[in-house]
Scaffold this active site. Structure first.
Site, PDB file in Angstrom:
ATOM      1  N   HIS A 162      88.611  -3.663  99.929  1.00 30.98           N
ATOM      2  CA  HIS A 162      88.645  -4.533  98.709  1.00 30.98           C
ATOM      3  C   HIS A 162      89.374  -5.942  99.053  1.00 30.98           C
ATOM      4  CE1 HIS A 162      88.668  -0.725  96.326  1.00 30.98           C
ATOM      5  NE2 HIS A 162      89.777  -0.267  97.213  1.00 30.98           N
TER       6      HIS A 162
HETATM    7  C1  BDR Z   1      93.867  -2.052  95.986  1.00 35.55           C
HETATM    8  O1  BDR Z   1      94.867  -0.895  95.956  1.00 35.55           O
HETATM    9  C2  BDR Z   1      95.307  -0.795  97.317  1.00 35.55           C
HETATM   10  O2  BDR Z   1      95.249   0.414  97.331  1.00 35.55           O
HETATM   11  C3  BDR Z   1      94.391  -1.717  98.098  1.00 35.55           C
HETATM   12  O3  BDR Z   1      95.212  -2.241  99.288  1.00 35.55           O
HETATM   13  C4  BDR Z   1      93.814  -2.523  97.149  1.00 35.55           C
HETATM   14  O4  BDR Z   1      94.571  -3.854  97.428  1.00 35.55           O
HETATM   15  C5  BDR Z   1      92.519  -1.296  95.480  1.00 35.55           C
HETATM   16  O5  BDR Z   1      92.556  -0.565  94.406  1.00 35.55           O
END
Ligand code: BDR
Ligand code: CA
Length: 318
Positions: free
Chosen positions: A245
């Site tokens: 992400h």
């Molecule tokens: C987001 O939540 C975290 O687990 C990841 O680092 C990312 O920023 C994705 O939902």
């Protein structure tokens, strides 16, 4: 000519993060392609002590001279929520990480953010964890919303991952996210709709491993763990690897042509019994709808984006 080869093309960035496997990749990409004025940490994927430790370890692995400041250990409202089911208890499970060898530069990330907004022109704030630090900075000095170039964040989407409609970063601190989305600053949103297009497939992980060296091997090991957790948590065959992400919030600034986007009005639901932590994206075509406040990323050229991850890792590999 690119941001990596021509420093004058680099956007000026402050990265606010909760490392976190994909946060670690975001740090690498930001270090390579932006004028990185600082890294701030927040509780999120793991408690603040862990996310801060992990940020310091990443700074050491990259050998970069960038200040790291720790910030909020809890959301504006309620109890801290972590993501051990995705990142492990440490926030960065899966690799044999060294101890950090360099000291933390400060423990008041909120003041550091406010100061940075005044010291630097055209600064982009890039929150890739819960937005607690950014919201507190906006509350402390609302004028920064008009001073900065904008906010490029990872969060939200048209579906959730911690609840039906709640994506982790928003769900973990909806009140903070609501303040950020309502700030009036120009905003870019890398939500789950786009970030699930950017997966750490086995082929991509092996490409990193082939670069060799401590950084590349560490990141490959981390992504193996991250992908294993993602696949464990989703229907079989749904994903080919963990969704990377956070680097997309950085790449949206450094390589905007890799993305498709739509301008939409977005608010954060803080009340709903089923929808607390949802980003409510107005997709209506009614003329009387509210003016757009967010550029919502809808598509990424994932292969080209991963080329940039691999290039950045190779750059920092002696
Ligand atoms: C987001 O939540 C975290 O687990 C990841 O680092 C990312 O920023 C994705 O939902
Ligand atoms: Ca994150």
């Amino acid at each position: 000519m690119s941001a990596a080869t021509d420093p004058s093309l680099r956007p000026r960035v402050l990265l606010d993060c909760d490392p976190g496997h994909d946060d670690a990749i975001a740090i690498v990409v930001a270090a390579r392609n932006t004028d990185l004025v600082g890294i701030t940490t927040v509780a999120g994927n793991a408690p603040l002590t862990s996310t801060t430790h992990n940020a310091l370890v990443m700074r050491d692995l990259l050998g970069i001279d960038v200040e790291v400041h720790s910030g909020s250990s809890r959301p504006l409202v309620g109890e801290p929520k972590h993501a051990g089911h995705v990142h492990g208890e440490s926030g960065l499970d899966g690799a044999d990480l060294p101890e950090s060898t360099t000291p933390l530069d400060g423990t008041d990330a909120v003041q550091f953010i406010v100061d940075a907004c005044h010291q630097h022109d055209n600064l982009w704030l890039v929150p890739v964890g819960p937005q607690t630090n950014i919201a507190l900075a906006l509350q402390k000095d609302p004028t920064i919303a008009q001073r900065i170039a904008g906010i490029s964040l990872m969060g939200g989407g048209s579906f959730g991952n911690r609840s039906t409609m709640g994506e982790f970063n928003i769900w973990a601190d909806p009140e903070a996210a609501q303040i950020v989305f309502a700030s009036g600053a120009p905003m870019i949103m890398a939500g789950l709709d786009v970030t699930h297009q950017f997966q750490a497939t086995p082929t991509r992980i092996e490409r990193l491993r082939a670069i060799d060296g401590t950084l590349a091997t560490t990141l490959a090991d981390l992504l193996v763990f991250f992908s294993m957790m993602y696949q464990r948590n989703h229907d079989e065959g749904h994903l080919q690897g963990g969704a990377m992400h956070d680097p997309l919030a950085v790449l949206a600034l450094t390589h905007p042509t890799l993305f498709e986007r739509v301008n939409r009005h977005v608010v954060v639901e803080t009340q709903g019994e089923y929808t607390r932590g949802m980003t409510v994206i107005d997709e209506r075509r009614l003329i009387e709808r509210k003016a757009a406040n967010v550029a919502v990323l809808t598509h990424v050229d994932a292969d080209a984006a991963f080329d940039l991850v691999a290039e950045a890792v190779a750059h920092f590999t002696p």
